[in-house]
Design an enzyme around this catalytic site. Structure first.
Site, short mmCIF file in Angstrom:
data_model
loop_
_atom_site.label_atom_id
_atom_site.label_comp_id
_atom_site.label_asym_id
_atom_site.label_seq_id
_atom_site.Cartn_x
_atom_site.Cartn_y
_atom_site.Cartn_z
N ASN A 9 0.87 -1.32 0.09
CA ASN A 9 0.00 0.08 -0.09
C ASN A 9 1.00 1.29 0.10
OD1 ASN A 9 -1.97 1.89 0.40
ND2 ASN A 9 -2.35 1.45 2.45
N TRP A 10 1.19 1.71 -1.24
CA TRP A 10 1.96 3.06 -1.43
C TRP A 10 1.53 4.36 -0.65
CZ3 TRP A 10 4.19 2.56 -7.01
CH2 TRP A 10 5.10 1.45 -6.75
N LYS A 11 0.00 4.23 -0.30
CA LYS A 11 -0.63 5.40 0.35
C LYS A 11 -0.33 6.54 -0.82
CE LYS A 11 0.16 3.53 4.87
NZ LYS A 11 0.07 3.61 6.19
N HIS A 95 -9.64 1.10 4.95
CA HIS A 95 -8.53 1.37 5.33
C HIS A 95 -8.70 2.26 6.60
CE1 HIS A 95 -4.35 2.70 6.30
NE2 HIS A 95 -3.74 1.36 5.35
N GLU A 97 -7.09 4.71 7.72
CA GLU A 97 -6.80 6.24 7.08
C GLU A 97 -8.02 6.76 6.57
OE1 GLU A 97 -3.09 5.78 5.21
OE2 GLU A 97 -1.83 5.20 7.19
N GLU A 164 -5.60 -4.85 10.60
CA GLU A 164 -4.51 -3.81 10.73
C GLU A 164 -4.73 -3.06 11.92
OE1 GLU A 164 -2.65 -2.78 6.78
OE2 GLU A 164 -4.46 -1.44 7.10
N GLY A 170 2.13 2.52 10.55
CA GLY A 170 3.08 3.42 10.58
C GLY A 170 3.72 4.02 11.79
N SER A 209 3.13 -1.93 10.47
CA SER A 209 4.75 -1.97 10.58
C SER A 209 5.37 -3.28 10.21
CB SER A 209 4.98 -1.51 11.95
OG SER A 209 4.44 -0.12 12.29
N GLY A 230 2.88 -1.17 4.23
CA GLY A 230 2.98 0.22 4.12
C GLY A 230 4.22 0.84 3.63
N GLY A 231 4.67 1.45 4.86
CA GLY A 231 5.95 2.27 4.66
C GLY A 231 7.03 1.22 4.00
C1 PEP Z 1 -0.83 0.21 6.04
O1 PEP Z 1 -0.84 1.32 5.71
O2 PEP Z 1 -1.75 -0.53 5.43
C2 PEP Z 1 0.14 -0.32 6.66
C3 PEP Z 1 0.09 -1.15 7.12
O3 PEP Z 1 1.23 0.68 6.79
P1 PEP Z 1 2.59 0.51 7.67
O4 PEP Z 1 2.98 -1.01 7.11
O5 PEP Z 1 3.36 1.81 7.21
O6 PEP Z 1 2.30 0.25 9.13
#
Ligand code: PEP
Length: 249
Positions: A9-11, A95, A97, A164, A170, A209, A230-231
């Site tokens: 997930n590049w956001k 999600h 966010e 999640e 994040g 994470s 994500g990251g």
């Molecule tokens: C996400 O945005 O779905 C996510 C899990 O982000 P991160 O891996 O950065 O925690």
């Protein structure tokens, strides 16, 4: 046996040229990975380009969101048909966010899932509790509500559930393997009640994470079928290592 599913997930990250560069270097790294379903969810602006580059590869394109109407006067929104048209195979819905910053309710999430499923898109349906909710002992109540409302009237085919925990997204704080397994087991039982035998094929993936350092241990959990990343999906090296996880105790 459920095939692991690992999605990036590049956001709101990566321009067209950054997308192009990432994908052109990433494809050769993972071309021999056949035991894992891999997807990348770039921002809307990069979807068509990513889909073109990923055509005839073992990596699918996913969208980070979708609107529930087919077309019309909805400035700024993108319909499920438009996503299919770009070459998307999956869409992330619900999600945290989106729920947190864009006021997405369970009802909106349910409408989005219904609309996306009509076009044949696979769904990555996100659920998870906040730190406050976990500390108040409400984790399972929250998940139960999100599952029951989000999936009301929905056929489970081609659905991936992403657990999640919001406190892990994040933040660098991953759920421990035990915490993740406990919740994944709860979700699996819940899906079994909802869908019976059909639920056995549903993949429940973990997000929060995930890194090259913790993926191996997480993937060892019995009820954990992959990851939403994500990251650590923004760098070719780290996302490649995650996709090439090795199960360890
Ligand atoms: C996400 O945005 O779905 C996510 C899990 O982000 P991160 O891996 O950065 O925690």
């Amino acid at each position: 046996m459920r095939k692991p599913f690992i999605a990036a997930n590049w956001k709101m990250n990566k321009t067209l040229s950054e997308t192009q560069e990432f994908i052109s270097k990433f494809i050769p790294e993972v071309k021999d990975v056949s035991a894992v379903d891999i997807a990348i969810a770039p921002p809307f602006t990069s979807l068509a380009l990513a889909a073109e580059q990923l055509k005839n590869t073992n990596v699918m394109v996913a969208s980070q969101d979708v609107f529930y109407e087919e077309k019309g006067a909805y400035t700024g929104e993108v319909s499920p048909v438009m996503l299919v048209d770009t070459g998307c195979k999956y869409v992330i819905i619900g999600h945290s966010e989106r729920r947190q910053y864009f006021n997405e309710t369970d009802d909106i999430v349910n409408k989005k899932i219904r609309a996306a499923k009509k076009t044949g898109l696979g769904i990555i349906f996100c659920i998870g509790e906040s730190l406050e909710e976990r500390e108040a002992g409400k984790t399972f109540d929250i998940l139960q509500r999100e599952i029951e409302k989000g999936l009301e009237g929905i056929d489970p085919e081609n659905m991936v559930i992403a657990y999640e925990p919001i406190w892990a997204i994040g933040t660098g704080k991953t759920a421990s393997a035990e915490q993740a397994q406990e919740v994944h087991e709860y979700i699996r039982n819940k899906l079994n009640i909802l869908y019976g035998k059909k639920s056995e094929n549903l993949r429940i993936i973990y997000g929060g994470s995930v890194t090259p350092e913790n993926i191996d241990l997480l993937m060892y959990c019995k009820d954990l079928d992959g990851a939403l990343v994500g990251g650590a999906s923004l760098k070719i090296e780290s996302f490649t290592r995650i996709v090439k996880f090795r199960k360890v105790k």
